[in-house]
Design a protein around this motif. Structure first.
Motif, PDB file in Angstrom:
ATOM      1  N   GLU A  70       0.806  -1.226   0.000  1.00  0.00           N
ATOM      2  CA  GLU A  70       0.000   0.000   0.000  1.00  0.00           C
ATOM      3  C   GLU A  70       0.831   1.264   0.000  1.00  0.00           C
ATOM      4  O   GLU A  70       0.336   2.336  -0.395  1.00  0.00           O
ATOM      5  CB  GLU A  70      -0.977  -0.008   1.196  1.00  0.00           C
ATOM      6  CG  GLU A  70      -0.358   0.239   2.558  1.00  0.00           C
ATOM      7  CD  GLU A  70       0.323  -0.993   3.163  1.00  0.00           C
ATOM      8  OE1 GLU A  70       0.356  -2.053   2.528  1.00  0.00           O
ATOM      9  OE2 GLU A  70       0.843  -0.860   4.285  1.00  0.00           O
TER      10      GLU A  70
ATOM     11  N   ASP B 142       6.091  -4.207  12.642  1.00  0.00           N
ATOM     12  CA  ASP B 142       5.639  -2.835  12.428  1.00  0.00           C
ATOM     13  C   ASP B 142       4.243  -2.462  12.907  1.00  0.00           C
ATOM     14  O   ASP B 142       3.899  -1.287  12.862  1.00  0.00           O
ATOM     15  CB  ASP B 142       5.869  -2.383  10.959  1.00  0.00           C
ATOM     16  CG  ASP B 142       4.918  -3.014   9.941  1.00  0.00           C
ATOM     17  OD1 ASP B 142       5.334  -3.964   9.273  1.00  0.00           O
ATOM     18  OD2 ASP B 142       3.761  -2.535   9.815  1.00  0.00           O
ATOM     19  N   ARG B 143       3.465  -3.407  13.355  1.00  0.00           N
ATOM     20  CA  ARG B 143       2.159  -3.091  13.945  1.00  0.00           C
ATOM     21  C   ARG B 143       1.928  -4.056  15.118  1.00  0.00           C
ATOM     22  O   ARG B 143       2.449  -5.162  15.120  1.00  0.00           O
ATOM     23  CB  ARG B 143       1.004  -3.245  12.930  1.00  0.00           C
ATOM     24  CG  ARG B 143       1.085  -2.250  11.781  1.00  0.00           C
ATOM     25  CD  ARG B 143      -0.140  -2.290  10.857  1.00  0.00           C
ATOM     26  NE  ARG B 143       0.058  -1.409   9.705  1.00  0.00           N
ATOM     27  CZ  ARG B 143      -0.816  -1.257   8.712  1.00  0.00           C
ATOM     28  NH1 ARG B 143      -1.956  -1.932   8.703  1.00  0.00           N
ATOM     29  NH2 ARG B 143      -0.565  -0.446   7.696  1.00  0.00           N
TER      30      ARG B 143
ATOM     31  N   ASP C   3       7.103   8.247   8.139  1.00  0.00           N
ATOM     32  CA  ASP C   3       7.794   7.194   7.377  1.00  0.00           C
ATOM     33  C   ASP C   3       9.164   7.662   6.920  1.00  0.00           C
ATOM     34  O   ASP C   3      10.112   6.909   6.965  1.00  0.00           O
ATOM     35  CB  ASP C   3       7.020   6.709   6.121  1.00  0.00           C
ATOM     36  CG  ASP C   3       5.900   5.724   6.435  1.00  0.00           C
ATOM     37  OD1 ASP C   3       5.140   5.398   5.507  1.00  0.00           O
ATOM     38  OD2 ASP C   3       5.801   5.291   7.597  1.00  0.00           O
TER      39      ASP C   3
HETATM   40  O1  GYE Z   1       3.654   3.946   8.360  1.00  0.00           O
HETATM   41  C1  GYE Z   1       2.727   2.898   6.370  1.00  0.00           C
HETATM   42  C2  GYE Z   1       2.304   1.468   6.078  1.00  0.00           C
HETATM   43  O2  GYE Z   1       2.468  -0.243   9.736  1.00  0.00           O
HETATM   44  C3  GYE Z   1       3.786   1.551  10.633  1.00  0.00           C
HETATM   45  O3  GYE Z   1       1.989   0.915   7.378  1.00  0.00           O
HETATM   46  C4  GYE Z   1       3.322   0.814   9.361  1.00  0.00           C
HETATM   47  C5  GYE Z   1       2.591   1.719   8.402  1.00  0.00           C
HETATM   48  C6  GYE Z   1       3.478   2.737   7.657  1.00  0.00           C
HETATM   49  O4  GYE Z   1       1.239   1.416   5.217  1.00  0.00           O
HETATM   50  O5  GYE Z   1       3.445   3.461   5.302  1.00  0.00           O
END
Ligand code: GYE
Length: 311
Positions: A27, A104-105, A240
């Protein structure tokens, strides 16, 4: 010779590791870089990485995790698209004794369902963004529009919370419109167009806060098409630190970004390796750093440097 043979068979060395990676999709430029870096990190360590792109759908991530379990992988990396709905599939992984590492999440689930989470402090990221805007506008009245990340994702929830904390008590700053742009350029542009139309062609908007740079880059396009100057008429702050944001910054069209490293896999594979060798659990959270960049930080130079970091 016996001891040597014993060592060879007790610790699963990196060359034997098979790891399944359930990735959200592509994405944003940052997400694509995370995928690139994860594949590079696996290659470097002789890890056999099974990659699955979920096209932003949680049900595809759940299917991929079940398939990794059926394949009997040694570990699973999961970048969870939203915070909820993971308990049952992670219980299946636990029953199969397959460690899961979040990238990342984060998720709302019992902590024993995953080995560790490698993420930034997303509330802090929102706070850094908000603090920058507070400092930049001073006492001036500033109507803010907000492009939120994917609804129900931990970064969208946390970055909103952190930003609101930063501007609390500064009554001259107010979020007048807030909507999800789903972390994409296209949606960011589309939602920004609706904000501009709704706010007197954008004349009443002082700043944009976007939960990621890709939505900010889309919004910058919309601001220009509305005949306004992004970075001047409407300030921008996002998160980011992808190369294209620095390109906009160098052109004076973007003002600030909070850096998120795409290399979550390096710390994840290190933690996995140590765990498989020692059976000692790592901390539940391995935090990556956040750094603010503004036009004062030679954006052209940073743009060039970023090219070598998976972008
Ligand atoms: O900031 C974004 C991506 O999960 C922190 O997910 C990540 C975010 C990031 O779509 O660009």
């Amino acid at each position: 010779a016996t001891i040597l043979a014993a060592c060879m068979f007790t610790s699963a060395s990196a060359k034997d590791l098979v790891v399944g990676f359930s990735q959200i999709g592509s994405e944003s430029g940052w997400r694509a870089a995370e995928t690139t870096v994860t594949k590079q990190q696996a290659e470097k360590r002789g890890i056999d990485l099974k990659f699955a792109d979920a096209q932003q759908k949680q049900e595809n991530q759940i299917k991929a995790i079940r398939s990794f379990i059926a394949q009997g992988v040694d570990a699973i990396l999961l970048a969870p698209v939203v915070e909820t709905g993971w308990d049952s599939v992670l219980k299946e992984a636990k029953e199969a004794k397959i460690p899961v590492i979040l990238l990342d999440r984060t998720i709302n689930a019992p902590k024993d369902l995953y080995l560790t989470a490698v993420t930034s402090d997303q509330i802090h990221e929102g706070k850094v963004a908000g603090d920058w805007l507070v400092k930049t506008v001073g006492d001036k009245k500033c109507n803010i529009v907000e492009l939120q990340g994917t609804t129900g994702s931990s970064p969208a929830i946390a970055r909103k919370k952190g930003f609101e904390e930063a501007i609390k008590g500064h009554d001259n700053l107010k979020i007048i419109r807030s909507q999800t742009g789903d972390f994409t350029r296209a949606k960011g542009k589309e939602v920004m167009e609706s904000f501009l139309k709704a706010e007197n062609g954008g004349k009443d908007i002082c700043a944009l806060y976007a939960h990621n740079d890709d939505m900010a880059v889309g919004a910058i396009q919309a601001i220009k098409e509305a005949g306004l100057k992004p970075g001047k008429d409407i300030l921008t702050v996002s998160i980011d630190s992808v190369p294209d944001l620095f390109k906009a910054m160098a052109a004076g069209e973007a003002n600030a970004t909070v850096e998120l490293t795409p290399n979550m896999a390096g710390p994840a594979f290190d933690a996995l390796d140590a765990y498989l060798k020692t059976k000692k659990e790592p901390p539940k959270w391995i935090q990556t750093e956040s750094k603010l960049y503004t036009q004062a930080d030679d954006p052209q130079k940073v743009y060039e440097e970023k090219k070598g970091q998976g972008y």
